[in-house]
Design an enzyme around this catalytic site. Structure first.
Site, short mmCIF file in Angstrom:
data_model
loop_
_atom_site.label_atom_id
_atom_site.label_comp_id
_atom_site.label_asym_id
_atom_site.label_seq_id
_atom_site.Cartn_x
_atom_site.Cartn_y
_atom_site.Cartn_z
N LYS A 102 0.87 -1.18 0.00
CA LYS A 102 0.00 0.00 0.00
C LYS A 102 0.90 1.22 0.00
O LYS A 102 1.40 1.65 1.03
CB LYS A 102 -0.90 0.00 1.23
N GLY A 108 1.27 4.37 13.47
CA GLY A 108 1.82 3.12 13.95
C GLY A 108 1.05 2.58 15.15
O GLY A 108 0.77 1.38 15.25
N GLU A 161 8.47 1.35 11.80
CA GLU A 161 9.52 2.36 11.81
C GLU A 161 8.80 3.70 11.75
O GLU A 161 8.22 4.06 10.73
CB GLU A 161 10.47 2.18 10.62
#
Length: 499
Positions: free
Chosen positions: A193, A251, A269
């Site tokens: 994506k 995240g 990350e």
């Protein structure tokens, strides 16, 4: 489209004018429109021009792609393919990327505004990553556990299944390679994506992957938005792993989705507010100043590891900041298609306004604006190098990730103060340390709460070194053979030999 080596701005502009864009999703080896028929605009931030309308995938497309990815994994024509044969295919993909590197670099430059010279560097990194991970495939051994003669105990490493990779817009194809190369090398099916702000190079990569010989359903690309197709992939019960680079807030949301669905693995990350520590014992302050400026102004400051907090020992602070200002003056933004431009355009209007808002807040909070601070004339979204001195750890520009060309300068008097200031952050992605004192280097390096420490350089490293952070900068590692561990699982096999 294969592009010969261009050298000048006119060369790149001519190539850009002739370039065509793939705008459809890539699902089960075919380029297709989104199921809904919806599209979104992608613009050139340097000109405001609409480049293309790209397929806007959503949950329906994710469901189809996941089904094909799972079927491909079950067939085994990639997941159970001999490692040496997977290696050959990935090396072929790297060769195709090399052959088309100018086209791929141009796509990233047009799509997100970075200088074409920087995009070419990204291509080298992406190609190097594919080659490194491909070469690792047939060099990773399993284990035989120490047992008695009546038992054979094996530790096998197997692919996870279906991996969803969600990548950012600041280094579109390089971050893509960092995710998909080890995931594919390990034998997984991968659904990519790309960011809605920079989808074009990923869609071109899908065509090259097909040409390289990746089997049907093993690599698919779903352009679209995080709250639609990204969320659907994160909540899917048939996705075994999420690999993500992006903001800390996103995240955290992905970890919640993983917990709410099937406890899929999540490797993150995320953000950074990286400290760059300069001690007074440095010998060549002009050189260090150039590196300190490049650490924040490279890629318009749109870098997760950007050295956005400059911590300078007070005896040299005033003189050193002056040298940084001189270096910054040579890093002004320019036409991204000009190979001489150091900086390009900010990726889109929302990020542009975000950066300008932080600059306004810095002034309001009492920091001293030493240079920059005002956007250049539109239509391009250009912000020059901006330096604030006299920053404190209570100011937003000193604590929050800006993701733009804004440098916050702090002073310190002692080593202990420098370490405390560097570690006073929710982030821990990278840190820099400049000193000629080897004892200090070893002491401070050990105590910096960071996944990476660059000593007398900034952003050093190659494919042999893992890349990732601690604290709210994430938990995963890209690059190196360690990244293969994230996309594979251990299976213990205990064989009784007694009869």
């Amino acid at each position: 489209m294969r592009i010969e080596a261009p050298k000048t701005r006119d060369d790149w502009q001519a190539l850009a004018a002739a370039l065509t864009f793939e705008t459809r999703a890539f699902i089960d080896d075919e380029s297709v429109a989104a199921a809904s028929g919806e599209t979104f605009e992608t613009r050139n931030p340097a000109t405001g021009e609409v480049l293309a309308r790209v397929a806007s995938c959503d949950a329906a497309d994710a469901e189809v792609a996941v089904r094909h990815a799972r079927a491909a994994f079950a067939r085994g024509d990639w997941s159970r393919l001999a490692p040496g044969k997977r290696k050959k295919v990935l090396l072929r993909l790297a060769e195709l990327m090399e052959a088309h590197k100018n086209e791929l670099a141009l796509l990233d430059t047009l799509d997100m505004g970075k200088p074409v010279s920087s995009s070419l560097g990204d291509m080298a990194g992406a190609i190097g990553c594919l080659r490194y991970q491909a070469e690792c495939i047939d060099k990773l051994y399993g284990e035989v556990a120490p047992t008695g003669e009546e038992t054979l105990a094996l530790v096998l490493r197997e692919p996870l299944g279906v991996v969803a990779a969600i990548v950012p817009w600041n280094f579109p194809l390089m971050m893509t390679a960092w995710k998909i190369a080890p995931a594919l090398a390990a034998g997984n099916s991968v659904i990519l994506k790309p960011s809605e702000k920079s989808p074009l190079s990923a869609l071109r990569l899908a065509q090259l992957a097909k040409e390289a010989g990746l089997p049907r359903g093993v690599f698919q690309v779903l352009p679209g938005f995080g709250h639609t197709v990204g969320q659907a992939l994160a909540l899917s019960l048939e996705v075994d792993c999420l690999a993500f680079t992006g903001s800390t807030a996103t995240g955290k949301q992905l970890m919640q989705y993983a917990g709410a669905s099937n406890l899929k693995r999540v490797y993150l990350e995320c953000g950074g507010k990286s400290p760059n520590l300069v001690f007074a014992d440095c010998k060549d302050l002009d050189r260090v100043a150039k590196h300190a400026a490049a650490a924040i102004f490279h890629n318009q400051g749109e870098v997760c590891i950007a050295g956005s907090r400059l911590l300078v020992e007070n005896p040299i602070r005033e003189a050193f900041v002056e040298k940084v200002l001189v270096a910054a003056e040579r890093m002004q933004p320019g036409d991204p298609l000009d190979p001489a431009s150091f900086m390009g355009a900010i990726v889109d209007r929302a990020q542009y306004e975000r950066v300008l808002d932080y600059i306004r807040r810095g002034v309001e909070e009492g920091a001293t604006l030493r240079t920059g601070g005002k956007a250049l004339d539109e239509p391009g979204l250009f912000i020059p190098p901006t330096v604030f001195d006299g920053v404190s750890d209570t100011m937003a520009i000193g604590r929050e990730e800006i993701f733009g060309p804004v440098l916050a300068v702090f002073g310190f008097d002692t080593e202990e103060e420098a370490i405390a200031l560097a570690n006073d952050s929710v982030y821990g992605l990278a840190a820099g340390l400049w000193s000629q004192d080897i004892d200090r280097i070893m002491r401070v390096t050990r105590r910096l709460a960071s996944g990476q420490v660059f000593v007398n350089n900034w952003a050093g490293g190659d494919q042999t070194m893992p890349f990732g952070g601690v604290k709210q900068s994430g938990n995963g590692r890209d690059k190196s053979h360690h990244s293969l561990e994230e996309y594979s699982d251990l299976k213990s096999v205990w064989i009784s030999l007694a009869t």
